[in-house]
Scaffold this motif. Structure first.
Motif, PDB file in Angstrom:
ATOM      1  N   GLN A 147       0.822  -1.201   0.000  1.00 16.97           N
ATOM      2  CA  GLN A 147       0.000   0.000   0.000  1.00 16.97           C
ATOM      3  C   GLN A 147       0.864   1.262   0.000  1.00 16.97           C
ATOM      4  O   GLN A 147       0.549   2.245  -0.687  1.00 16.97           O
ATOM      5  CB  GLN A 147      -0.938  -0.004   1.207  1.00 16.97           C
ATOM      6  N   ARG A 185       2.303   1.756  -3.433  1.00 20.03           N
ATOM      7  CA  ARG A 185       1.274   2.297  -4.332  1.00 20.03           C
ATOM      8  C   ARG A 185       1.069   3.790  -4.086  1.00 20.03           C
ATOM      9  O   ARG A 185       1.004   4.592  -5.026  1.00 20.03           O
ATOM     10  CB  ARG A 185      -0.039   1.550  -4.107  1.00 20.03           C
ATOM     11  N   GLU A 192       1.824   6.896  -6.658  1.00 18.83           N
ATOM     12  CA  GLU A 192       0.784   7.855  -7.023  1.00 18.83           C
ATOM     13  C   GLU A 192       1.225   9.283  -6.715  1.00 18.83           C
ATOM     14  O   GLU A 192       1.008  10.201  -7.519  1.00 18.83           O
ATOM     15  CB  GLU A 192      -0.513   7.538  -6.287  1.00 18.83           C
ATOM     16  N   ARG A 198      -0.635  -5.592  -9.287  1.00 24.23           N
ATOM     17  CA  ARG A 198      -0.120  -4.772  -8.191  1.00 24.23           C
ATOM     18  C   ARG A 198      -1.256  -4.067  -7.454  1.00 24.23           C
ATOM     19  O   ARG A 198      -1.266  -3.992  -6.228  1.00 24.23           O
ATOM     20  CB  ARG A 198       0.856  -3.754  -8.765  1.00 24.23           C
ATOM     21  N   GLU A 199      -2.234  -3.570  -8.223  1.00 26.43           N
ATOM     22  CA  GLU A 199      -3.382  -2.915  -7.607  1.00 26.43           C
ATOM     23  C   GLU A 199      -4.192  -3.896  -6.769  1.00 26.43           C
ATOM     24  O   GLU A 199      -4.637  -3.566  -5.661  1.00 26.43           O
ATOM     25  CB  GLU A 199      -4.292  -2.318  -8.699  1.00 26.43           C
ATOM     26  N   THR A 241      -3.593  -4.631  -3.110  1.00 22.70           N
ATOM     27  CA  THR A 241      -3.982  -3.645  -2.103  1.00 22.70           C
ATOM     28  C   THR A 241      -5.463  -3.747  -1.758  1.00 22.70           C
ATOM     29  O   THR A 241      -5.958  -2.972  -0.937  1.00 22.70           O
ATOM     30  CB  THR A 241      -3.698  -2.208  -2.597  1.00 22.70           C
TER      31      THR A 241
END
Length: 279
Positions: free
Chosen positions: A63, A66, A70, A264-265, A268
């Motif tokens: 997380q 990520r 972002e 990868r998303e 989370t």
């Protein structure tokens, strides 16, 4: 004097790159150690609490990775003086590559993905491919975060008088609004998130002269509506950077690139289960 203070306080691109490298290197180390510990536990055994602690550390690191990615992308966009050069791309092809991961999503999350072109076979729009991929990925990711096992996400594309309308609709927790239960479910679905995904989506749209609107779905859930200006050129113009190369090899590379981003998303995503058990 004031200008000198501003220059002193600013961070250079090289310094920012070093910070990024240190952060991602540390996160990669955490991930490798978590993987090692899991393999070690498989050989030697470990109690449930210890296994869960390592799994929690791994999830938190993913997380954080990520969120950091972002934030870095968002800062890059905000600091750029000019918008990216736009080229015609086939949005239908891009959405097909996203929807090609539906089997993986169904197997891991129990959520069905439905693609609805409304009879269209091609949809040429002016876009930056990286921005368009990020937008589609994050809209799908948000819909999957909101959805429960057994739910569905519909990606629809329609022609309008002024352009195209891309809609991503889920039947999940919906927007927080004034309903307490919906607010609790929304918070549970997006627990731990820095809520940078929506900002990144809006920034991608701004850079491509698109627009994004979030609204309640007709029955239940949320729909993200992206309005895209009509491309006034030929249906499939020749000689452009984006449409000139359409080999099967490139298409496969793009598909697997999107798959890697989506995998990868999905790492989370919150665990699926009965929402009544979580309050």
């Amino acid at each position: 004097m004031e200008q000198q203070k501003t220059e002193t306080r600013s961070i250079t691109a090289e310094q920012r790159k070093r910070v990024e490298e240190v952060c991602f290197r540390s996160l990669a180390l955490i991930g490798r150690n978590c993987e090692y510990l899991e393999q070690h536990f498989d050989r030697t055994g470990a109690d449930t609490s210890t296994r869960q602690a390592v799994a929690d550390i791994d999830t938190a690191a993913i997380q954080l990775d990520r969120t950091l990615t972002e934030a870095i992308t968002l800062l890059e966009f905000l600091h750029e003086d000019t918008k990216p050069q736009l080229y015609p791309i086939d949005l239908c092809e891009l959405l097909q590559q996203v929807a090609a991961q539906s089997d993986m999503i169904r197997a891991q999350l129990g959520v069905d993905i439905r693609l609805d072109y409304g009879g269209c076979t091609t949809c040429c729009v002016m876009a930056d491919r990286r921005d368009a991929e990020l937008l589609c990925l994050h809209l799908l990711s948000n819909a999957l975060h909101a959805s429960r096992e057994g739910g569905s996400v519909c990606i629809a594309l329609r022609r309008t008088e002024s352009g195209w309308q891309l809609t991503v609709t889920d039947d999940g927790c919906g927007l927080p609004g004034e309903d307490v239960q919906a607010a609790l479910e929304n918070r549970r679905s997006f627990l731990g998130g820095a809520q940078l995904g929506l900002l990144l989506c809006r920034e991608c749209c701004r850079r491509m002269d698109w627009s994004l609107q979030l609204e309640p779905a007709p029955e239940k859930g949320t729909q993200a509506v992206v309005s895209i200006p009509l491309y006034t050129g030929e249906s499939r113009p020749a000689g452009t950077v984006e449409l000139r190369t359409g080999s099967e090899t490139e298409q496969e590379q793009r598909k697997y690139h999107l798959r890697a981003m989506l995998v990868r998303e999905m790492r989370t995503m919150p665990e699926r289960g009965d929402p009544e058990d979580e309050f």
